[in-house]
Write an enzyme that holds these catalytic residues in place. Sequence first.
Site, PDB file in Angstrom:
ATOM      1  CG  HIS A  75      -1.850  -1.483   1.257  1.00 19.36           C
ATOM      2  ND1 HIS A  75      -1.647  -2.224   1.612  1.00 19.36           N
ATOM      3  CD2 HIS A  75      -3.218  -1.798   0.152  1.00 19.36           C
ATOM      4  CE1 HIS A  75      -2.580  -3.087   1.699  1.00 19.36           C
ATOM      5  NE2 HIS A  75      -2.959  -2.424   1.267  1.00 19.36           N
ATOM      6  CG  HIS A 134      -9.013   1.080  -2.283  1.00 12.92           C
ATOM      7  ND1 HIS A 134      -7.791   0.725  -1.396  1.00 12.92           N
ATOM      8  CD2 HIS A 134      -9.975   2.311  -1.605  1.00 12.92           C
ATOM      9  CE1 HIS A 134      -8.617   2.718  -0.312  1.00 12.92           C
ATOM     10  NE2 HIS A 134      -9.809   2.704  -1.023  1.00 12.92           N
ATOM     11  N   GLY A 193     -12.001  -1.186  -7.303  1.00 13.22           N
ATOM     12  CA  GLY A 193     -12.633  -0.739  -7.771  1.00 13.22           C
ATOM     13  C   GLY A 193     -12.460  -0.338  -9.369  1.00 13.22           C
ATOM     14  CG  MET A 252     -13.313  -9.710  -4.417  1.00 16.63           C
ATOM     15  SD  MET A 252     -13.608  -9.083  -2.967  1.00 16.63           S
ATOM     16  CE  MET A 252     -11.498  -9.419  -2.827  1.00 16.63           C
ATOM     17  CB  SER A 253     -16.849  -6.569  -6.441  1.00 15.64           C
ATOM     18  OG  SER A 253     -16.545  -5.976  -6.572  1.00 15.64           O
TER      19      SER A 253
HETATM   20  C1  LIG Z   1      -8.450  -7.280  -1.398  1.00 18.44           C
HETATM   21  C2  LIG Z   1      -8.823  -5.765  -1.808  1.00 18.44           C
HETATM   22  N1  LIG Z   1      -7.588  -5.663  -1.911  1.00 18.44           N
HETATM   23  C3  LIG Z   1      -7.057  -5.024  -2.038  1.00 18.44           C
HETATM   24  C4  LIG Z   1      -5.500  -3.254  -1.261  1.00 18.44           C
HETATM   25  O1  LIG Z   1      -5.944  -1.981  -1.595  1.00 18.44           O
HETATM   26  O2  LIG Z   1      -4.872  -4.043  -0.992  1.00 18.44           O
HETATM   27  S1  LIG Z   1      -8.717  -3.314  -2.777  1.00 18.44           S
HETATM   28  C5  LIG Z   1      -9.130  -5.241  -2.319  1.00 18.44           C
HETATM   29  C6  LIG Z   1     -10.839  -5.748  -3.240  1.00 18.44           C
HETATM   30  C7  LIG Z   1     -11.036  -5.614  -4.369  1.00 18.44           C
HETATM   31  O3  LIG Z   1     -12.171  -5.787  -4.599  1.00 18.44           O
HETATM   32  P1  LIG Z   1     -12.744  -5.294  -5.713  1.00 18.44           P
HETATM   33  O4  LIG Z   1     -11.893  -5.290  -6.264  1.00 18.44           O
HETATM   34  O5  LIG Z   1     -14.297  -5.675  -5.813  1.00 18.44           O
HETATM   35  O6  LIG Z   1     -12.545  -3.289  -5.488  1.00 18.44           O
END
Ligand SMILES: Cc1nc(C(=O)O)sc1CCOP(=O)(O)O
Length: 204
Positions: free
Chosen positions: A103, A123, A157, A177-178
């Site tokens: 991060h 993210h 996202g 993911m989602s």
């Molecule tokens: C598992 C994960 N890790 C993240 C990080 O910032 O380290 S964001 C995240 C979730 C990603 O999910 P989606 O594609 O639905 O946004």
Amino acid sequence: MKELHLISTGSQPIETFVHISSLVHSYVDYIHVREKHRAAKEIGMIVEKLLEASVPAQKIVINDRVDVAVVYGVGGVQLAYHSLSAKQIKERFPFLRVGQSVHTFAEAKQAENEGADYVIFGHIYETNCKEGIKPRGLTSLQELACSVHIPVVAIGGITPMHVRDVLTAGATGIAVMSTVYYADHPLSTVQLYRQQMGEDTWTF
Ligand SMILES: Cc1nc(C(=O)O)sc1CCOP(=O)(O)O
């Protein structure tokens, strides 16, 4: 080739995760089993189900649990800040592809120095998974991608419409993911990601 990683939600029934993974695996590079609340034995059972559903072992990545990855002979592990270090794992299991979730710039540099094969950075955009935490955005992604020599996979996202911006910022791939595991049409969603990655001629 740009990498497309899928990450399990950790909150879906296993049957749903395995079913969707079996539908889409030809179009993706890696499927991460990220089931933080489950014991090693349960994670192993998920891996068995994925293998039975013809997901290639080399595409399976286990979050954190190196023991499960080694016992089941899958392709890789994805490490968090609380995991064993990339260095420890690479010394003992050089055949595992090791990703480190980061991060900050400092964490990415450390992962690189420890021998991680790639980092996942996020993210990038707002996501339910990180509610209340400010997204790091494209500029940070760009700075980080310029500063390390190992591949940087962007997460958080990322919809198909974001893909080009994320890749232009220097990401070598994306992790989602989602948008796939909660999609009404997971296969066409994955195909859309591939198209946006400039790989509509993707062969499988
Ligand atoms: C598992 C994960 N890790 C993240 C990080 O910032 O380290 S964001 C995240 C979730 C990603 O999910 P989606 O594609 O639905 O946004």
